[in-house]
Design an enzyme around this catalytic site. Sequence first.
Site, short mmCIF file in Angstrom:
data_model
loop_
_atom_site.label_atom_id
_atom_site.label_comp_id
_atom_site.label_asym_id
_atom_site.label_seq_id
_atom_site.Cartn_x
_atom_site.Cartn_y
_atom_site.Cartn_z
CE LYS A 76 10.57 10.82 -1.11
NZ LYS A 76 9.89 9.54 -1.41
CB SER A 151 7.69 10.36 -4.56
OG SER A 151 8.05 9.52 -3.49
CB SER A 175 8.73 6.48 -4.08
OG SER A 175 7.58 7.00 -4.67
N1 GLN Z 1 3.80 6.34 -7.66
C1 GLN Z 1 3.21 5.85 -6.46
C2 GLN Z 1 2.22 6.85 -5.91
O1 GLN Z 1 2.07 7.86 -6.49
C3 GLN Z 1 4.26 5.48 -5.46
C4 GLN Z 1 4.74 6.62 -4.66
C5 GLN Z 1 5.66 6.20 -3.55
O2 GLN Z 1 6.18 5.10 -3.51
N2 GLN Z 1 5.82 7.10 -2.60
O3 GLN Z 1 1.59 6.63 -4.93
#
Ligand code: GLN
Length: 485
Positions: A76, A151, A175
């Site tokens: 990532k 994400s 994410s």
């Molecule tokens: N969807 C969540 C957010 O927008 C989780 C994102 C994540 O785990 N990085 O914060």
Amino acid sequence: MHDLSVAELALGLRAKHFSSTELTRHSLARINTLDTHYNSFITVDETGALAAAAQADARLANGDTSPLLGIPLAHKDIFCTEGLRTSCGSKMLDNFIPPYDATVTRRLREAGTVLLGKTNMDEFAMGSSNETSFYGAAQNPWNTQRVPGGSSGGSAAAVAARLAPLATGTDTGGSIRQPAAFCGITGLKPTYGRVSRLGMIAYASSLDQGGPMARSAEDCALLLNVMAGFDPLDSTSSERPTEDYSAGLEKPLAGLRIGLPREFFGAGLEANTHTRIRDALALLEQQGATLVDINLPHTELSIPTYYIIAPAEASTNLSRYDGVRYGHRCEAPRDLHDLYTRSRQEGFGDEVKRRILVGTYALSAGYYDAYYRKAQQVRRLIRQDFLDAFTKVDIIAGPTTPGPAFGIGAKTSDPLAMYLEDVYTLAVNLAGLPAMSVPAGHVEGLPVGLQLIGQHFAEARLLNVAHQLQQASDWHLQAPPEANV
Ligand code: GLN
């Protein structure tokens, strides 16, 4: 080759059926032809990958049997890679070439993995759909009109499309698990502190955790074996010794008590997804597990709690991007103030700005007690719900998401609808627990994920349960129709 498991690839490499260079060329060729449809990579490092593969081949020729030696993988684009651009999905870091490796990156490099490139992600890991990426949305390989989740959507799409057998992800509020569910792969968010955060660009430091994404639990275990472990350079890293996460996979499930939180099976859960989850649970039951209804009474508070704490921490973490020390700098600033404001205005996207505003507000002198302190108190209650549940059950299971992947653009104009997608994943991060998403069939051609939540440091147990489910089913083996556009 791209359908082989990591264990099979390792055997093939050692038996000289193919070399790491051949395997790497095969992955790079697939990325070149297929990723125009998925946009799962931000950066492909062909030269670096072939150099790493040549080194791995030399180590293999010397009889080195490190389990991941010569295996291609993708990181990532939140993990710093020395000498290779690390953008975090943001214009702000579009030109950032880290001078050092994240601990995760370094460990995997030393283990002999071959880094293919860096995967697409929501900007600064803020999002549930990959649509906030500066590099454009990634697409779901099962249906390119759908989001891959976020994400870590690029990592999930790359693994699902068989562009890379392994990928890293990070999970602050879901994410790893949510994109794993949307793309039909297996992902594990470890216990907070199990995997080093050094060199993992910070979003919300008390919640962020890196973890493995792969097609099966068995492959995730192999990746976690290298990722996990104490790091003296990360003060929140756990000193607790790691385990061999591959060792206990075959343990039978007889006697396992699985808690099903009533709050995870309520009105918000889409009916067909519910059925798939029940089918997967029935398979675990057939293997000797007992299903027990439990309550996690503060579940509905996890969304407001998370969406105070995460932006608060993000507003602090992102203050370092000011056009001076890192990242984007505006042209011809009039003075220092103009340099700060315009660099940030130009470098950050809308969702990141929204989070910075919310977080700064929640931390401001007059509102700190009403919002941030209150959220921390509720966080404690959410954690206690889990600790109470774990006096009655060994693991907790439910859906990873309320439904399968939604359409690209379907929720972009409504941030609250987007935040609601995280309803089953956020509490786990607030409590610091490990959790997985495991493929559990399809709804209208789109994958569904079963979530398994464990006690602190019970990664091995979760992997064991997931592996047993995967021995009894073939959902994790199903591939999306190639370049399904
Ligand atoms: N969807 C969540 C957010 O927008 C989780 C994102 C994540 O785990 N990085 O914060």
